[in-house]
Design a protein around this motif. Structure first.
Motif, PDB file in Angstrom:
ATOM      1  N   LYS A   7      -8.458   8.452  28.044  1.00 18.76           N
ATOM      2  CA  LYS A   7      -9.671   8.765  27.288  1.00 18.76           C
ATOM      3  C   LYS A   7      -9.883   7.709  26.211  1.00 18.76           C
ATOM      4  O   LYS A   7      -8.980   7.384  25.449  1.00 18.76           O
ATOM      5  N   HIS A   8     -11.089   7.152  26.182  1.00 15.57           N
ATOM      6  CA  HIS A   8     -11.462   6.130  25.199  1.00 15.57           C
ATOM      7  C   HIS A   8     -12.961   6.234  24.948  1.00 15.57           C
ATOM      8  O   HIS A   8     -13.752   6.313  25.893  1.00 15.57           O
ATOM      9  N   ASN A   9     -13.319   6.262  23.672  1.00 12.14           N
ATOM     10  CA  ASN A   9     -14.744   6.370  23.296  1.00 12.14           C
ATOM     11  C   ASN A   9     -15.438   7.548  23.972  1.00 12.14           C
ATOM     12  O   ASN A   9     -16.588   7.445  24.403  1.00 12.14           O
ATOM     13  N   GLY A  10     -14.710   8.662  24.091  1.00 11.79           N
ATOM     14  CA  GLY A  10     -15.297   9.889  24.636  1.00 11.79           C
ATOM     15  C   GLY A  10     -15.374   9.961  26.141  1.00 11.79           C
ATOM     16  O   GLY A  10     -15.809  10.976  26.687  1.00 11.79           O
ATOM     17  N   GLU A  11     -14.980   8.893  26.821  1.00 12.57           N
ATOM     18  CA  GLU A  11     -15.062   8.882  28.276  1.00 12.57           C
ATOM     19  C   GLU A  11     -13.671   8.974  28.916  1.00 12.57           C
ATOM     20  O   GLU A  11     -12.703   8.417  28.412  1.00 12.57           O
ATOM     21  N   ILE A  12     -13.612   9.699  30.035  1.00 17.10           N
ATOM     22  CA  ILE A  12     -12.355   9.872  30.768  1.00 17.10           C
ATOM     23  C   ILE A  12     -12.343   8.947  31.985  1.00 17.10           C
ATOM     24  O   ILE A  12     -13.308   8.890  32.743  1.00 17.10           O
ATOM     25  N   THR A  13     -11.236   8.232  32.144  1.00 14.39           N
ATOM     26  CA  THR A  13     -11.025   7.389  33.323  1.00 14.39           C
ATOM     27  C   THR A  13      -9.853   7.961  34.108  1.00 14.39           C
ATOM     28  O   THR A  13      -8.778   8.182  33.547  1.00 14.39           O
TER      29      THR A  13
ATOM     30  N   TYR B  82      -7.053   5.308  22.098  1.00 15.97           N
ATOM     31  CA  TYR B  82      -6.747   5.359  23.526  1.00 15.97           C
ATOM     32  C   TYR B  82      -5.724   6.465  23.768  1.00 15.97           C
ATOM     33  O   TYR B  82      -4.630   6.433  23.191  1.00 15.97           O
TER      34      TYR B  82
ATOM     35  N   LYS C 115      -9.801   1.086  33.803  1.00 16.62           N
ATOM     36  CA  LYS C 115      -9.345   1.501  35.133  1.00 16.62           C
ATOM     37  C   LYS C 115      -8.236   0.568  35.615  1.00 16.62           C
ATOM     38  O   LYS C 115      -7.201   1.020  36.113  1.00 16.62           O
TER      39      LYS C 115
ATOM     40  N   GLY D 194      -7.425  12.495  22.611  1.00 15.53           N
ATOM     41  CA  GLY D 194      -8.549  11.574  22.418  1.00 15.53           C
ATOM     42  C   GLY D 194      -9.262  11.761  21.094  1.00 15.53           C
ATOM     43  O   GLY D 194      -9.887  10.826  20.586  1.00 15.53           O
TER      44      GLY D 194
ATOM     45  N   HIS E 216      -8.211  15.656  25.904  1.00 14.74           N
ATOM     46  CA  HIS E 216      -9.284  15.686  24.910  1.00 14.74           C
ATOM     47  C   HIS E 216      -8.718  15.814  23.500  1.00 14.74           C
ATOM     48  O   HIS E 216      -9.226  15.187  22.567  1.00 14.74           O
TER      49      HIS E 216
END
Length: 323
Positions: free
Chosen positions: A248-254, A235, A288, A230, A227
């Motif tokens: 982490k990209h655009n607040g989302e975790i993959t 990225y 992903k 991020g 975080h």
């Protein structure tokens, strides 16, 4: 297809397979670290491991990443400095053979060499003599070197030369390139923490770190460190070994799993993860899949000694990734 320019220490790797970690203690080398040594110490370590099985290959973190991208069909270039000796010629010829544009400066200083000492558990420890590689300076760079490229990849080992890194990333941004940084080693992060934090915040779009580097940078475990990264760049990738990686990209975790691999030598695994991720990003794949390609390349790399896989293995990898 986007083109990638890299900059890093142009090193030749001398890979030695250790029978035990006692060799590391003998030369006072902390396991898993990258220690800078002088020419005399480099010779001492090399001669002190002459009884062990060794291999020689062109190396250096960013050069390994660029090599991986070239093997995946990406047009690439590499900035570095070598000596006017057999090791410098080996490095240049390897770049050319693999379709990489060698933007190599020459020096009267011997070429850099990295003694990679591989423990029985496959962990690698580096005793690195930078030689000519460390002589790359901000004065060697110019805006025209970046023309035609879309991504600029830097290895963290260079951050000890603050003027070089700052000039390099400024030129990249002036030319509209996305900047990718691999943290490279936890002790390098610790030694250059404040500078690194500013550079990442101001110039870096993509950052790669393993769990030790992430902890050195943030003081936190991977799940929390991702975080912090991020918040600083577009990225953020934190690799957690056998547990895979987090993006982490655009607040989302993959979350990405690692692949099953029989580890022989971890040299170059992180570098090739970066190759795979960047290849996926350039190809427009979902995050992903970008991470999965990184995991595949990293996993297959640790199944061989050194950071270079043979062409037969690359052919299989390209089929696996593109199918």
């Amino acid at each position: 297809m986007a083109k990638v320019l890299g900059i890093g220490n142009a090193l030749v790797d001398i890979l030695a397979q250790l029978e035990s970690d006692e060799t590391l203690n003998k030369f006072n080398l902390p396991k898993g670290s990258m220690q800078l040594v002088d020419a005399a110490t480099s010779i001492k370590v090399n001669e002190g491991t002459n009884n062990l099985k060794k291999e020689i290959a062109s190396g250096g973190s960013a050069a390994n990443t660029i090599h991986g991208l070239a093997k995946m069909g990406i047009e690439t270039g590499f900035i570095g400095k070598v000596g006017q000796d057999e090791f410098g010629k080996l490095f240049h010829d390897d770049m050319t053979k693999n379709g990489i544009k060698p933007l190599l400066l020459k020096s009267d200083t011997p070429s850099g060499k990295a003694m990679a000492l591989i423990s029985p558990d496959s962990e690698r420890t580096f005793a690195t003599y930078l030689g000519a590689a460390v002589e790359v300076s901000d004065n060697d760079l110019s805006s025209d070197l970046y023309e035609g490229y879309d991504f600029f990849h830097i290895e963290g080992y260079l951050v000890q030369n603050h003027e070089l890194i700052e000039t390099a990333v400024k030129f990249a941004k002036e030319n509209g390139l996305k900047v990718s940084l691999d943290m490279a080693s936890y002790n390098v992060v610790e030694d250059n923490l404040e500078f690194l934090k500013r550079i990442v915040k101001d110039y870096v779009d993509i950052v790669f770190a393993n769990e030790e580097e992430a902890k050195s940078f943030t003081g936190k475990e991977p799940e929390e460190a991702i975080h912090d990264f991020g918040d600083l760049c577009e990225y953020a990738i934190v690799k957690v070994g056998k547990e895979g990686s987090m993006i982490k990209h655009n607040g989302e975790i993959t979350i990405v799993d690692s692949i099953n691999a029989k580890s022989i030598d971890t040299t170059g695994a992180g570098d090739l993860y970066a190759s795979g991720f960047l290849y996926g990003l350039i190809s427009g794949f979902p995050l992903k899949k970008c991470g999965q390609i990184g995991s595949i390349l990293a996993g297959k790399t640790i199944e061989v000694i050194g950071p270079k896989m043979n062409e037969k293995k690359w052919e299989k990898l390209r089929i696996m990734i593109l199918s």
